[in-house]
Scaffold this active site. Structure first.
Site, PDB file in Angstrom:
ATOM      1  N   CYS A 123      37.301  21.390  72.947  1.00  0.00           N
ATOM      2  CA  CYS A 123      38.228  20.259  72.843  1.00  0.00           C
ATOM      3  C   CYS A 123      39.637  20.662  73.294  1.00  0.00           C
ATOM      4  O   CYS A 123      40.303  21.449  72.629  1.00  0.00           O
ATOM      5  CB  CYS A 123      38.238  19.775  71.392  1.00  0.00           C
ATOM      6  SG  CYS A 123      39.523  18.596  71.001  1.00  0.00           S
ATOM      7  N   CYS A 168      42.431  19.804  70.876  1.00  0.00           N
ATOM      8  CA  CYS A 168      42.377  20.743  69.752  1.00  0.00           C
ATOM      9  C   CYS A 168      43.125  22.029  70.101  1.00  0.00           C
ATOM     10  O   CYS A 168      43.830  22.600  69.262  1.00  0.00           O
ATOM     11  CB  CYS A 168      40.933  21.072  69.390  1.00  0.00           C
ATOM     12  SG  CYS A 168      39.956  19.661  68.846  1.00  0.00           S
TER      13      CYS A 168
END
Length: 107
Positions: A31, A34
């Site tokens: 991600c 993230c």
């Protein structure tokens, strides 16, 4: 304060039994947002010191925890205080946003 990795095995000790509020960062290796959130959380944890705990939950490795907290997108931050769910927010949060997020008694 040091950021801890939370799993099903240590969830009770690291989150539910914690005397300070805990931000759970639900994330994954793949991600990109993230990865953007991670250094912001590092700086936030350092700035806040012992007044808050930041804990990371890898959704790929801890699917049961992600399911329990109904994580539908990542990054998602969940605020817990003395084992009680307070609120959640999704998407990358800046330090000022994080300060407002944890100051739930004033909002």
């Amino acid at each position: 304060m040091e950021i801890v990795t939370v799993t099903n095995k240590n969830f009770e000790q690291e989150v539910l039994a914690c005397k300070t509020p805990v931000i759970l960062d639900f994330w994954a290796d793949w991600c990109m947002p993230c990865k953007m959130q991670s250094p912001i959380l590092d700086a936030f944890a350092e700035e806040m010191g012992d007044s808050i705990r930041v804990a990371k939950v890898n959704v790929d490795e801890e699917a049961a925890l992600a399911l329990k907290y109904q994580i539908m997108s990542i990054p998602t931050l969940v605020l817990m205080d003395r084992g009680v769910f307070i609120r959640r927010v999704s998407g990358v949060q800046q330090i000022e946003d994080l300060k407002k997020f944890v100051d739930y008694e004033k909002s």
